[in-house]
Write a protein that holds these residues in place. Structure first.
Motif, PDB file in Angstrom:
ATOM      1  N   SER A   1       0.725  -1.105  -0.092  1.00  0.00           N
ATOM      2  CA  SER A   1      -0.092  -0.093  -0.015  1.00  0.00           C
ATOM      3  C   SER A   1       0.893   1.257  -0.097  1.00  0.00           C
ATOM      4  CB  SER A   1      -0.778   0.038   1.378  1.00  0.00           C
ATOM      5  OG  SER A   1      -1.645   1.219   1.428  1.00  0.00           O
TER       6      SER A   1
ATOM      7  N   GLY B   1       0.093   3.021  -3.937  1.00  0.00           N
ATOM      8  CA  GLY B   1      -1.532   3.436  -4.080  1.00  0.00           C
ATOM      9  C   GLY B   1      -1.915   4.634  -3.036  1.00  0.00           C
TER      10      GLY B   1
ATOM     11  N   HIS C   1      -5.401  -0.416  -3.782  1.00  0.00           N
ATOM     12  CA  HIS C   1      -4.214   0.313  -3.966  1.00  0.00           C
ATOM     13  C   HIS C   1      -3.123  -0.139  -4.859  1.00  0.00           C
ATOM     14  CE1 HIS C   1      -4.477   2.349   0.489  1.00  0.00           C
ATOM     15  NE2 HIS C   1      -5.617   2.799  -0.506  1.00  0.00           N
TER      16      HIS C   1
ATOM     17  N   MET D   1      -4.090   0.800  -8.244  1.00  0.00           N
ATOM     18  CA  MET D   1      -3.870   2.122  -8.517  1.00  0.00           C
ATOM     19  C   MET D   1      -2.245   2.465  -8.927  1.00  0.00           C
ATOM     20  SD  MET D   1      -5.954   4.459  -5.919  1.00  0.00           S
ATOM     21  CE  MET D   1      -5.535   5.926  -6.571  1.00  0.00           C
TER      22      MET D   1
END
Length: 570
Positions: A261, A265, A509, A512
């Motif tokens: 994460s 993200g 995340h 992304m």
């Protein structure tokens, strides 16, 4: 409002009168806002650093944080605080590197940035997109979630829900019509009420836990009991699931996928939100560099406190429910008797004494109205400066543009009321926080790539910017929706896990991060085919990024606090 007693109503009325009266005083004090667009839209030169910081937080915190983040606190615990604490670091980056670029190039709106750096086509496309996003996703969801939250708190009916929608809209319009200066300074009051009311709720939550376990009314004992009774809720970093992982552990990882994460993200979410978002940056664009930086860093300090206000009550609700309390409150609205995590905050509010319920209602209203006002002002700014002035009435006077801005505010609020009235967009069914993330997250990788390369790489071209937005959106959809079924649950790029519905899902995340990485690659390759220095690139010198000793001290203190928090709760 049958759940509210005289003391609650009195406190709420006092709050309303103070905000409205102070807003009117600020408006009357500087009538220039009636005819000057820079003052109306940006409060140019008149917001202090503490007003900028407070306004940033007031615009950011709304019902989706109080309800959604508290619900996440109930479900997964302190890991959700990453959104707030990494935001504080993102605000440092924005203050040191982004804001100097905007101010040096006299940027007042994000579409203007795109036109100056790329071309009018990119600017117009994104201006229209942002207007649709802000009206139909953000403004509508804030109004809907806010009305639902307040209606639940006061024990209202569907008819009362509609009255609350109207009341919130009128309150927000009254503040917004006065311009950014009125919004900025009234936001100071809104944030003060928000923090005091929020801390009161946290205090009650911790004392409820303390009393439940026979420890008296001791908030420290209550917090220590949370640590003891729910240790799994006090870890910032989740481990990657394996064959022995429970569904809850998988769900946690899908929400906050451990260290991955932090690779991309959560940075994309925060840097795009805080650095490339008209709704947020508008507060600082009318100030000088030193004032803007201090205001942004002050907002970072407040962000460190937000998990205490919006997340701890959720964890307290989890411990109380686990030990036999809040049984009815946590299943309210459930058709099958299942726990609804988003009920966590309102479940705690139900235990507030008379008077404090009114204070918490005022805090919730402050968060909602400030967000509505800020969003409406941004909609007005983008429409008036980037569409009306450039394409509809190029000869419009300052006074004409201010009135156009005000009419735009009214139109945007009316549209949001229409779509909120019977929840036409289905926000309630999807969940407000999920609804917002779904529609903003798909575009974030492309927009952020377009901004970051546009600021700091002189070779980036307009064609690459258009390709970047399209690539980011398409890849976001592919990774979030189709990749597991197309390419399988396990590839060199990702691992997908079964969610509650039994469908393979890649952590949001990670989606992304992948979309952002490939978008950057596409933009870089396309730009290499162009000139070495794009004629529309910004002039940048190292002196722009130097900070004063006072600013540096704020940065160091923020980073030390965040470091200690992560060391303690890793």
């Amino acid at each position: 409002m049958e759940k509210l007693f005289f003391e609650d109503k009195l406190i709420f009325i006092i709050y309303f009168l103070i905000v409205a009266g102070y807003g009117y005083y600020i408006y009357r004090k500087k009538k220039k806002a009636v005819t000057d667009t820079h003052d109306f839209f940006l409060a140019e030169g008149s917001l202090t650093w503490w007003a900028i910081g407070a306004s940033l937080i007031a615009s950011n915190i709304s019902a989706e944080q109080f309800i959604g983040m508290s619900g996440n606190g109930y479900s997964i615990g302190i890991a959700v605080a990453a959104y707030e604490w990494i935001a504080a670091v993102a605000l440092i980056i924005v203050a040191v590197w982004f804001i100097p670029v905007y101010l040096k190039n006299k940027i007042f709106t994000m579409p203007q940035f795109l036109e100056n750096r790329y071309n009018k086509t990119v600017s117009l496309i994104m201006a229209i997109f942002w207007l649709f996003l802000y009206i139909f996703v953000n403004l509508t969801s804030i109004l809907y979630l806010g009305a639902v939250a307040i209606n639940n708190l006061v024990g209202g009916s569907p008819d009362q829900f509609h009255m609350i929608v109207i009341a919130l809209s009128i309150f927000a319009i009254l503040i917004t019509l006065g311009g950014m200066k009125v919004i900025g300074f009234t936001d100071v009051i809104q944030v003060t009420v928000l923090i005091i009311g929020g801390l009161a709720t946290t205090y009650i939550a911790l004392t409820l836990v303390s009393e439940k376990f026979g420890l008296g009314k001791d908030i420290v004992a209550g917090f220590n009991k949370l640590l003891e009774d729910a240790p799994d809720h006090f870890h910032m970093i989740f481990k990657k699931p394996d064959a022995n992982s429970t569904q809850q552990e998988i769900n946690n990882y899908l929400t906050i996928p451990g260290l991955l994460s932090y690779v991309a993200g959560i940075w994309i979410v925060n840097l795009n939100y805080w650095g490339c978002n008209q709704y947020i940056t508008q507060r600082a664009l009318g100030a000088d560099l030193n004032t803007a930086r201090k205001g942004i860093l002050f907002a970072g300090f407040i962000k460190l406190l937000m998990p205490v206000i919006v997340m701890l009550p959720g964890i307290a609700a989890y411990v109380l429910y686990k030990n036999g309390s809040l049984q009815q409150e946590m299943i309210t609205g459930s058709k099958d008797g299942a726990v609804i995590a988003d009920n966590a905050y309102s479940a705690i509010l139900g235990y507030l004494p008379h008077g404090l319920i009114g204070l918490s209602l005022a805090a919730l209203t402050a968060a909602i109205v400030a967000s509505l006002a800020g969003k409406a002002n941004s909609i007005s700014t983008i429409y008036t400066l980037d569409i009306y002035k450039k394409y509809i009435n190029k000869e419009a006077s300052e006074k004409k543009m201010v009135w156009t801005g005000r009419i735009t505010i009214l139109a945007a609020m009316v549209i949001s009321i229409i779509f909120t009235w019977d929840d036409i967009l289905g926000i309630g069914g999807e969940g407000g926080f999920t609804f917002i993330q779904k529609y903003t997250g798909f575009i974030s990788p492309g927009v952020f790539a377009m901004f970051i390369l546009g600021m700091f790489w002189k070779r980036t071209t307009g064609a690459a910017a258009v390709a970047g937005v399209l690539t980011g959106f398409i890849l976001s959809v592919v990774f979030n929706v189709f990749a597991p079924s197309w390419f399988g649950p396990e590839t060199i790029l990702y691992t997908a896990y079964k969610n509650n519905a039994g469908v393979y899902e890649i952590p949001f995340h990670i989606c992304m991060g992948l979309a952002f990485g490939f978008t950057m690659l596409v933009m870089i390759v396309m730009s290499i085919a162009g000139p070495k220095i794009n004629p529309k690139s910004f002039e940048i010198d190292k002196g722009m990024f130097k900070v004063s000793p006072g600013t540096l001290a704020m940065i160091v203190i923020t980073l030390l606090i965040i470091s200690m928090l992560y060391v303690r709760f890793w």
